[in-house]
Scaffold this motif. Structure first.
Motif, PDB file in Angstrom:
ATOM      1  N   ILE A  71       7.533 -18.651  -5.736  1.00 44.04           N
ATOM      2  CA  ILE A  71       7.195 -17.300  -5.638  1.00 44.04           C
ATOM      3  C   ILE A  71       5.819 -16.948  -5.167  1.00 44.04           C
ATOM      4  N   HIS A  72       5.027 -17.736  -4.771  1.00 40.81           N
ATOM      5  CA  HIS A  72       3.755 -17.354  -4.330  1.00 40.81           C
ATOM      6  C   HIS A  72       3.513 -16.487  -3.166  1.00 40.81           C
ATOM      7  N   GLY A  73       4.587 -16.648  -2.498  1.00 33.50           N
ATOM      8  CA  GLY A  73       4.641 -15.769  -1.245  1.00 33.50           C
ATOM      9  C   GLY A  73       4.904 -14.541  -1.342  1.00 33.50           C
ATOM     10  N   ARG A  74       5.711 -14.310  -2.518  1.00 38.10           N
ATOM     11  CA  ARG A  74       6.260 -12.987  -3.039  1.00 38.10           C
ATOM     12  C   ARG A  74       5.110 -12.320  -3.925  1.00 38.10           C
ATOM     13  N   PHE A  75       4.404 -13.072  -4.635  1.00 34.67           N
ATOM     14  CA  PHE A  75       3.137 -12.613  -5.623  1.00 34.67           C
ATOM     15  C   PHE A  75       1.943 -11.992  -4.856  1.00 34.67           C
ATOM     16  N   ASN A 124       1.823  -8.197  -3.532  1.00 37.24           N
ATOM     17  CA  ASN A 124       2.183  -7.178  -4.457  1.00 37.24           C
ATOM     18  C   ASN A 124       0.775  -6.349  -4.816  1.00 37.24           C
ATOM     19  N   ARG A 150       0.172  -6.820  -9.212  1.00 39.26           N
ATOM     20  CA  ARG A 150       0.607  -8.025  -9.544  1.00 39.26           C
ATOM     21  C   ARG A 150       1.092  -8.432 -11.177  1.00 39.26           C
ATOM     22  N   PHE A 173       4.742  -7.355 -11.432  1.00 39.53           N
ATOM     23  CA  PHE A 173       5.665  -8.349 -10.718  1.00 39.53           C
ATOM     24  C   PHE A 173       5.774  -9.416 -11.585  1.00 39.53           C
ATOM     25  N   GLU A 230       9.429 -10.841 -13.058  1.00 41.84           N
ATOM     26  CA  GLU A 230      10.060 -12.135 -12.847  1.00 41.84           C
ATOM     27  C   GLU A 230      10.364 -12.826 -14.376  1.00 41.84           C
TER      28      GLU A 230
END
Length: 311
Positions: free
Chosen positions: A153-157, A160, A163, A166, A170
């Motif tokens: 999920i680093h790429g989606r984090f 944001n 954050r 987010f 999760e």
């Protein structure tokens, strides 16, 4: 936040460092300006009284009382913001400790599945704490956040804008999956969701404090009145106190400008000035407690003040 023992009666007069609690470093230009103007007024009144008249001191007493009341009102408003922010971070400490304790019921469920879900929830709570710190105090290291989140999920984090929110989403997804897989009951789901909601409430409250300053009109009015009062004060006392007017005007200016500057610092409790809240230290304290709850032993020491300042 300044953390130190109460100074003695003698040493209290020699504290000048900003990190030790003194406002003198920030306001000494204003003090020198007021005292310099006072010297010119006294000198001018003695040698050219026709050009430098002295007025009655009675109006200054009334104006000073009104200014003191208004200054106290603004400082109380700023302190309320500071204290509210401290209470919210206290709520976050409680919510994170509650979560670590509540997740103990997952131990031993579905083999290692329960242990994995517990570790994921606690790791996300650590990441949320550091993400909230970064959200309120931009520039903080994000590596401490990423190392507690799954690499998937680093790429989606990173993209944001909010954050902390987010990470809460999760956590909600982890709980929803655990409930769907019947790892937790509906009552247990409600228990966990209530704790995550408490963390969301802290997040929202901190955003409210950060994005809603004290109305600027209060600050502008106070600044103007304080400067005008201190600049005019020598004209009311030059004839009565002579050269002592320098020290009298300086003391009044020190009090008014010092309280005004202190109010400015308390108005922004999440900053990095000595009188701001030590949210970085509180985030580290929360993270250490949660890591200890997971059974980790390689823990850093608890934060301690450096030169009387805990940040």
């Amino acid at each position: 936040m300044i953390v130190r023992d109460k100074p003695s009666i003698l040493s209290i007069f020699f504290i000048v460092r900003r990190a030790s609690g003194s406002m003198l470093v920030q306001i000494y230009p204003q003090l020198l300006l007021v005292m310099g103007l006072s010297a010119l007024v006294v000198l001018g009144h003695r040698h050219a009284p026709q050009f430098v008249p002295v007025v009655s001191s009675a109006p200054f007493a009334l104006i000073g009382i009104a200014l003191s009341i208004f200054l106290g009102f603004r400082n109380n408003a700023c302190y309320d913001r500071w204290w509210e922010a401290r209470k919210q971070w206290g709520e976050l400490v409680k919510a994170c400790r509650d979560l670590a304790r509540q997740t103990l019921l997952l131990e031993g469920r579905a083999g290692t599945r329960g242990v994995d879900v517990r570790a994921a929830l606690v790791d996300h709570a650590i990441a949320f704490t550091y993400a909230l710190l970064q959200h309120l105090r931009p520039g903080e290291d994000e590596q401490r956040i990423l190392e507690r989140l799954p690499k998937a999920i680093h790429g989606r984090f990173r993209p944001n804008r909010n954050r902390p929110d987010f990470i809460l989403r999760e956590m909600g997804a982890i709980l929803a999956t655990a409930y769907r897989d019947k790892l937790i009951s509906d009552i247990e789901f409600s228990l966990f969701d209530r704790t995550v909601s408490q963390m969301a409430s802290v997040h929202a409250a901190c955003e409210r404090i950060r994005t809603t300053p004290v109305p600027f009109a209060y600050t502008l009015l106070l600044h103007r009145t304080a400067y005008m009062f201190c600049f005019l004060l020598p004209f009311g006392f030059a004839d009565l106190t002579g050269w002592l007017t320098l020290f009298a005007a300086g003391m009044v200016a020190y009090t008014f400008f010092g309280l005004d500057t202190l109010g400015d610092e308390l108005e922004e409790p999440f900053g990095e000035l000595p009188n701001d809240l030590p949210i970085a230290a509180m985030a580290d304290t929360i993270a250490i407690g949660l890591r200890e709850a997971l059974g980790e032993t390689d823990l850093p020491p608890l934060p301690i003040p450096v030169d009387f300042v805990l940040m």
